[in-house]
Design a protein around this motif. Structure first.
Motif, PDB file in Angstrom:
ATOM      1  N   VAL A  38       0.826  -1.212   0.000  1.00  0.00           N
ATOM      2  CA  VAL A  38       0.000   0.000   0.000  1.00  0.00           C
ATOM      3  C   VAL A  38       0.859   1.260   0.000  1.00  0.00           C
ATOM      4  CG1 VAL A  38      -1.807   1.287   1.212  1.00  0.00           C
ATOM      5  CG2 VAL A  38      -1.805  -1.223   1.256  1.00  0.00           C
ATOM      6  N   ALA A  39       1.833   1.322   0.909  1.00  0.00           N
ATOM      7  CA  ALA A  39       2.610   2.548   1.110  1.00  0.00           C
ATOM      8  C   ALA A  39       4.036   2.451   0.603  1.00  0.00           C
ATOM      9  CB  ALA A  39       2.621   2.922   2.597  1.00  0.00           C
ATOM     10  N   GLY A  40       4.501   1.243   0.248  1.00  0.00           N
ATOM     11  CA  GLY A  40       5.884   1.097  -0.174  1.00  0.00           C
ATOM     12  C   GLY A  40       6.823   1.154   1.013  1.00  0.00           C
ATOM     13  N   PRO A  41       8.051   0.694   0.861  1.00  0.00           N
ATOM     14  CA  PRO A  41       8.989   0.731   1.986  1.00  0.00           C
ATOM     15  C   PRO A  41       9.331   2.142   2.443  1.00  0.00           C
ATOM     16  CG  PRO A  41      10.074   0.003  -0.042  1.00  0.00           C
ATOM     17  CD  PRO A  41       8.613   0.010  -0.310  1.00  0.00           C
ATOM     18  N   ALA A  42       9.448   3.088   1.511  1.00  0.00           N
ATOM     19  CA  ALA A  42       9.767   4.468   1.908  1.00  0.00           C
ATOM     20  C   ALA A  42       8.597   5.102   2.649  1.00  0.00           C
ATOM     21  CB  ALA A  42      10.131   5.298   0.678  1.00  0.00           C
ATOM     22  N   GLY A  43       7.382   4.896   2.148  1.00  0.00           N
ATOM     23  CA  GLY A  43       6.206   5.431   2.824  1.00  0.00           C
ATOM     24  C   GLY A  43       6.037   4.830   4.205  1.00  0.00           C
ATOM     25  N   THR A  44       6.276   3.525   4.329  1.00  0.00           N
ATOM     26  CA  THR A  44       6.174   2.862   5.622  1.00  0.00           C
ATOM     27  C   THR A  44       7.221   3.404   6.589  1.00  0.00           C
ATOM     28  OG1 THR A  44       5.384   0.851   4.535  1.00  0.00           O
ATOM     29  CG2 THR A  44       6.210   0.629   6.785  1.00  0.00           C
ATOM     30  N   THR A  45       8.433   3.619   6.091  1.00  0.00           N
ATOM     31  CA  THR A  45       9.478   4.206   6.929  1.00  0.00           C
ATOM     32  C   THR A  45       9.058   5.577   7.437  1.00  0.00           C
ATOM     33  OG1 THR A  45      11.137   3.087   5.566  1.00  0.00           O
ATOM     34  CG2 THR A  45      11.928   4.792   7.061  1.00  0.00           C
ATOM     35  N   SER A  46       8.483   6.382   6.554  1.00  0.00           N
ATOM     36  CA  SER A  46       8.067   7.738   6.926  1.00  0.00           C
ATOM     37  C   SER A  46       6.988   7.719   7.997  1.00  0.00           C
ATOM     38  CB  SER A  46       7.557   8.484   5.694  1.00  0.00           C
ATOM     39  OG  SER A  46       8.575   8.610   4.733  1.00  0.00           O
ATOM     40  N   ILE A 197       6.522  10.590   1.290  1.00  0.00           N
ATOM     41  CA  ILE A 197       5.366  11.306   0.733  1.00  0.00           C
ATOM     42  C   ILE A 197       5.411  11.275  -0.787  1.00  0.00           C
ATOM     43  CG2 ILE A 197       4.289  13.581   0.528  1.00  0.00           C
ATOM     44  CD1 ILE A 197       5.256  14.115   3.417  1.00  0.00           C
ATOM     45  N   TRP A 198       6.610  11.409  -1.355  1.00  0.00           N
ATOM     46  CA  TRP A 198       6.746  11.345  -2.809  1.00  0.00           C
ATOM     47  C   TRP A 198       6.387   9.966  -3.335  1.00  0.00           C
ATOM     48  CZ3 TRP A 198      10.226   8.512  -5.905  1.00  0.00           C
ATOM     49  CH2 TRP A 198      10.237   8.878  -7.260  1.00  0.00           C
ATOM     50  N   GLU A 199       6.755   8.918  -2.604  1.00  0.00           N
ATOM     51  CA  GLU A 199       6.480   7.559  -3.066  1.00  0.00           C
ATOM     52  C   GLU A 199       5.027   7.154  -2.872  1.00  0.00           C
ATOM     53  OE1 GLU A 199       9.018   3.738  -2.540  1.00  0.00           O
ATOM     54  OE2 GLU A 199       7.598   3.697  -0.862  1.00  0.00           O
ATOM     55  N   ALA A 200       4.456   7.454  -1.704  1.00  0.00           N
ATOM     56  CA  ALA A 200       3.126   6.921  -1.364  1.00  0.00           C
ATOM     57  C   ALA A 200       2.001   7.939  -1.481  1.00  0.00           C
ATOM     58  CB  ALA A 200       3.153   6.346   0.052  1.00  0.00           C
ATOM     59  N   GLY A 201       2.315   9.226  -1.358  1.00  0.00           N
ATOM     60  CA  GLY A 201       1.292  10.255  -1.498  1.00  0.00           C
ATOM     61  C   GLY A 201       0.182  10.143  -0.468  1.00  0.00           C
ATOM     62  N   ALA A 202      -1.069  10.258  -0.953  1.00  0.00           N
ATOM     63  CA  ALA A 202      -2.234  10.261  -0.066  1.00  0.00           C
ATOM     64  C   ALA A 202      -2.455   8.931   0.635  1.00  0.00           C
ATOM     65  CB  ALA A 202      -3.480  10.639  -0.859  1.00  0.00           C
ATOM     66  N   ALA A 203      -1.823   7.867   0.160  1.00  0.00           N
ATOM     67  CA  ALA A 203      -1.984   6.557   0.799  1.00  0.00           C
ATOM     68  C   ALA A 203      -1.514   6.576   2.249  1.00  0.00           C
ATOM     69  CB  ALA A 203      -1.223   5.494   0.016  1.00  0.00           C
ATOM     70  N   LEU A 204      -0.611   7.505   2.566  1.00  0.00           N
ATOM     71  CA  LEU A 204      -0.099   7.580   3.937  1.00  0.00           C
ATOM     72  C   LEU A 204      -1.176   8.018   4.927  1.00  0.00           C
ATOM     73  CD1 LEU A 204       3.418   9.226   3.401  1.00  0.00           C
ATOM     74  CD2 LEU A 204       2.843   6.799   3.604  1.00  0.00           C
ATOM     75  N   LEU A 205      -2.255   8.625   4.424  1.00  0.00           N
ATOM     76  CA  LEU A 205      -3.315   9.110   5.300  1.00  0.00           C
ATOM     77  C   LEU A 205      -4.464   8.123   5.434  1.00  0.00           C
ATOM     78  CD1 LEU A 205      -3.461  12.843   4.138  1.00  0.00           C
ATOM     79  CD2 LEU A 205      -2.259  11.878   6.115  1.00  0.00           C
ATOM     80  N   GLU A 206      -4.371   6.987   4.768  1.00  0.00           N
ATOM     81  CA  GLU A 206      -5.423   5.983   4.890  1.00  0.00           C
ATOM     82  C   GLU A 206      -5.460   5.446   6.322  1.00  0.00           C
ATOM     83  OE1 GLU A 206      -5.067   2.894   2.045  1.00  0.00           O
ATOM     84  OE2 GLU A 206      -5.064   4.249   0.307  1.00  0.00           O
TER      85      GLU A 206
END
Length: 299
Positions: A38-46, A197-206
């Motif tokens: 869903v968020a990718g490894p970078a998004g998950t790290t963030s 944020i660049w990798e996952a975008g709005a998915a981080l707010l799910e």
């Protein structure tokens, strides 16, 4: 023969806290991997770093204590190393099994231990660790298909960052203790957040991402930080180093239990070689018996 139950308990409970902390870190890594689709490894790290920083900032309020300019330099490098370590480790976790990623990453603290030592015997432990890592990448063994070079490179990069994290964490923590750790996590979040944020975008707010991210932040940062800070002053360096050496095995077991990552005989043997090398650098003559000073690692 009489046993001093109070002495046994006094020696045992810091060990139990450290084992729980390591289990929490590896369980958190397994939980984090479920967010990768869903968020990718970078998004998950963030998400993990941002939420962990918020929790620690609220609990410890580091702004109440002034920080010198020299300490800020060490804290800044410590924070960047922490962020890069988490980022690279999750990149590795996307590509290779958890236990193997931890084994490669363990080259960081092992290198720090060897460099800071003057014992010729440490060359044996270096050779043992290199042999174990070589087995993990040897073509034609039962590791084929489980480990790839990009994943191994990311894990080794995380190990390099772990070494920097230890060196500069000791400098920062010697003066400001846990406050330095909180500031380091905050800096790590600031550095890595734009990438996520660049990798996952709005998915981080799910809601699902935020809920699981909060669980990862607690398991991988808030809980182990708290437990390790309680345990470390009560553990000799040799005991601490020996227990930390169990982490690749705990990672492999966590990967098996939560992610279904089965390892072959050669892989377990290679992980065991890295663990033995780490234990060897800790227990061979010359290793100190003073309380442990190495900062905890929020992987």
């Amino acid at each position: 023969m009489q046993f001093n139950h109070h002495a046994i308990i006094a020696r045992s409970w810091p060990v139990a806290l450290l084992l729980i902390a390591m289990s929490a870190i590896q369980s958190g890594a397994s939980l984090a991997k479920t967010l990768f689709p869903v968020a990718g490894p970078a998004g998950t790290t963030s998400v993990r770093l941002i939420l962990a920083a918020l929790v620690l900032l609220v609990l410890l309020r580091p702004w109440r204590k002034s920080v010198s300019a020299d300490a800020w330099k060490a804290i800044a490098i410590y924070g960047v190393a922490l962020g890069a370590m988490n980022f690279l480790f999750y990149q590795a976790l996307e590509r290779i099994p958890l236990g193997i990623a931890v084994a490669f990453e363990f080259t960081g603290p092992l290198t720090v231990a060897v460099i800071s030592s003057r014992r010729a015997l440490d060359l044996l432990w270096v050779a043992l660790a290199i042999g174990g890592l070589a087995v993990l990448l040897w073509p034609g063994s039962d590791t084929t298909g489980a480990v790839n070079w990009p994943g191994a490179a990311c894990a080794l990069g995380a190990g390099t960052c772990w070494a920097l994290y230890i060196l500069f964490g000791q400098k920062a923590g010697a003066v400001h203790g846990m406050h330095s750790a909180v500031l380091g996590v905050t800096i790590a979040a600031i550095v890595i957040a734009p990438i996520g944020i660049w990798e996952a975008g709005a998915a981080l707010l799910e809601p699902r991402v935020l809920a699981i991210g909060a669980g990862v932040a607690i398991l991988s940062t808030a809980l182990p930080y708290t437990l390790e800070m309680i345990a470390l002053p009560r553990l000799p360096t040799a005991t601490f180093g020996t227990l930390m050496s169990l982490e690749p095995a705990i990672g492999a077991l966590s990967g098996l239990l939560f992610l279904g990552q089965e390892l072959g005989t050669w892989q377990w043997s290679a992980i065991g070689a890295v663990m033995c090398a780490s234990i060897g650098t800790t227990l061979t003559p010359g290793a100190g018996n003073e309380p442990a000073a190495e900062p905890p690692r929020p992987d």
